[in-house]
Motif scaffolding. Structure first.
Motif, short mmCIF file in Angstrom:
data_model
loop_
_atom_site.label_atom_id
_atom_site.label_comp_id
_atom_site.label_asym_id
_atom_site.label_seq_id
_atom_site.Cartn_x
_atom_site.Cartn_y
_atom_site.Cartn_z
N TRP A 134 -47.66 -35.27 -23.26
CA TRP A 134 -46.59 -34.84 -22.36
C TRP A 134 -46.53 -35.73 -21.12
CZ3 TRP A 134 -42.73 -31.96 -23.61
CH2 TRP A 134 -42.85 -30.87 -24.47
N GLU A 135 -47.69 -36.10 -20.61
CA GLU A 135 -47.73 -36.84 -19.34
C GLU A 135 -47.11 -38.23 -19.45
OE1 GLU A 135 -51.63 -34.82 -17.20
OE2 GLU A 135 -51.95 -36.34 -18.73
N GLY A 136 -47.06 -38.80 -20.65
CA GLY A 136 -46.45 -40.12 -20.80
C GLY A 136 -45.20 -40.11 -21.65
N LEU A 137 -44.71 -38.90 -21.96
CA LEU A 137 -43.64 -38.76 -22.95
C LEU A 137 -42.33 -39.42 -22.50
CD1 LEU A 137 -43.12 -37.45 -25.72
CD2 LEU A 137 -42.23 -35.46 -24.49
N GLU A 138 -41.91 -39.15 -21.29
CA GLU A 138 -40.61 -39.65 -20.84
C GLU A 138 -40.57 -41.17 -20.79
OE1 GLU A 138 -39.07 -36.23 -17.82
OE2 GLU A 138 -40.91 -37.26 -17.29
N GLN A 139 -41.67 -41.76 -20.36
CA GLN A 139 -41.73 -43.22 -20.32
C GLN A 139 -41.75 -43.80 -21.73
OE1 GLN A 139 -43.73 -41.19 -18.50
NE2 GLN A 139 -42.62 -41.49 -16.59
#
Length: 416
Positions: A99-104
């Motif tokens: 989740w913590e790197g999902l958008e990137q």
């Protein structure tokens, strides 16, 4: 098409005429290497990771309605990894890291907001249980913080600390937890999968499986027969009905879980709060509405609607926790059909039918598990062996007596 702040600014200057659809709308091909049944978060994430992590682009996702029309768009958007048991904590922590790197990673705004979650406790026994869970979280790298009464009061002063039937004594906080935009998650995975060649086929209901000599050969659909080397099923609350077509009876029941949202209010609740003396959880959306929910309706159903006794029970929980909620007007409510397993934990495993795989039994935890579920299911489909974080989620754990009962409530779906 790459999204960026500059692109948004440039499109605003020309009337937003340059945006294109996020994904194609192709007709089904006669054959695929992999067919994923279910176009929700887990199915889309599986297809995305099959294409991006395992290099398989001949993949189709089949959805009987439109993408994201099921539970992925019908939940309370909470993401967290505050689990206790060894079978669960590493899995959900892996999901939290994704989740913590999902958008990137997939270049799409899923509105991931790590605002924290606080689980309230009201007795000494609850405090000791939460301390134990917090220690397990610390050992797994998830992070945890035990809050005393006065520290908690300084953070959320609007709770009912003194005049309640169950006075609040403190809480367990995971600061990395929070919320994400459910539709944005589905759209981001769909866009990412499509850009890597995956066919996302909407309005294509699976009506049967073609099985020959104990091996699945493909699926019968409302748009014709589609052959496949491997078939993965990830259809949440419809798991029992879909797998029954393949001749399987699952250790799963389908129940309705309601959610609610109020009118928009000024910023009040910074993170997520759960009530320890009843089943009630609440957060505040970016539009200002209070988003909350509680228990399942308690009877088996495939209807995406709820009933009034649960509305009353959830409202009572909200009033007991924060009496000020009684002044807010309820804007709308909805129901999602959840696949409740016997021990409250999921199943990601191959079936007794060769090349037919199953992903389900997520109970309340399906949305927060979306990235890890898709990754682990893609790993199972691509390699034939379970991912190390999902080795405990096998069908045979019930026969072996290795159940993963996180709540310790017993082997009944309605207890979890």
């Amino acid at each position: 098409m790459k999204f960026s702040g500059f692109r948004v600014f440039a499109e605003a200057l020309k009337g937003h005429t340059g945006w294109r659809p996020l994904w194609r709308n192709p007709d089904p091909k006669p054959f695929y290497d992999y067919v994923i049944v279910g176009g929700g978060g887990h199915g889309l994430a599986t297809a995305y990771y099959l294409a991006t992590k395992f290099g398989h682009s001949r993949v189709a996702v089949l959805e009987k309605g439109w993408l994201g029309s099921g539970n992925v768009g019908r939940n309370t958007t909470i993401i967290r990894s505050n689990y206790l048991l060894a079978g669960n904590e590493p899995f959900y922590e892996f999901s939290m890291k994704l989740w913590e790197g999902l958008e990137q990673e997939f270049n799409f705004n899923a509105m991931v907001s790590q605002r924290g979650i606080i689980n309230l406790f009201h007795t000494d026994a609850q405090r000791d249980a939460f301390r134990r869970r917090g220690n397990a979280m610390m050992l797994a790298g998830a992070g945890a913080r035990l809050l005393g009464r006065e520290e908690l009061r300084a953070m959320v002063p609007f709770l009912n600390y003194d005049n309640a039937r169950f006075p609040i004594k403190g809480g367990l906080m995971q600061q990395r937890a929070g919320t994400a935009r459910h539709d944005g998650v589905a759209w981001g995975y769909a866009r990412g999968a499509d850009s890597h060649g995956v066919d996302l086929i909407q309005n294509c209901e699976v009506t049967g499986f073609r099985i020959d000599c104990g091996k699945v050969r493909g699926v019968e659909t409302s748009r014709g027969y589609i052959a496949a080397d491997k078939v993965g099923v990830a259809v949440a609350g419809s798991s029992g009905r879909v797998m029954a077509v393949a001749g399987m009876r699952l250790p799963i029941e389908s129940h309705v879980l309601q959610a609610f949202v109020t009118e928009g209010l000024k910023p009040t609740i910074s993170g997520v709060i759960t009530f320890g003396a009843g089943h009630f959880y609440i957060s505040q959306s970016d539009k200002g509405g209070l988003v909350f929910g509680g228990d399942i309706d308690g009877y088996n159903s495939y209807a995406q609607r709820g009933n009034l006794p649960v509305v009353e029970d959830v409202a009572e929980g909200g009033m007991a926790l924060m009496p000020m909620i009684g002044r807010a007007r309820l804007l709308r409510m909805w129901g999602g059909v959840v696949d409740m397993s016997m021990d409250g934990s999921p199943i990601i495993d191959r079936t007794h039918i060769d090349d037919l795989y199953f992903n389900g039994g997520w109970c309340y935890g399906g949305f927060k598990a979306t990235p890890a579920s898709g990754y682990a299911f893609a790993h199972l489909l691509a390699t034939g062996s379970p991912h190390e974080i999902a080795r405990a989620y096998r069908f045979d754990r019930f026969a072996r007596g290795h159940v993963i009962d996180e709540r310790g409530a017993g082997a009944q779906p309605n207890l979890h």
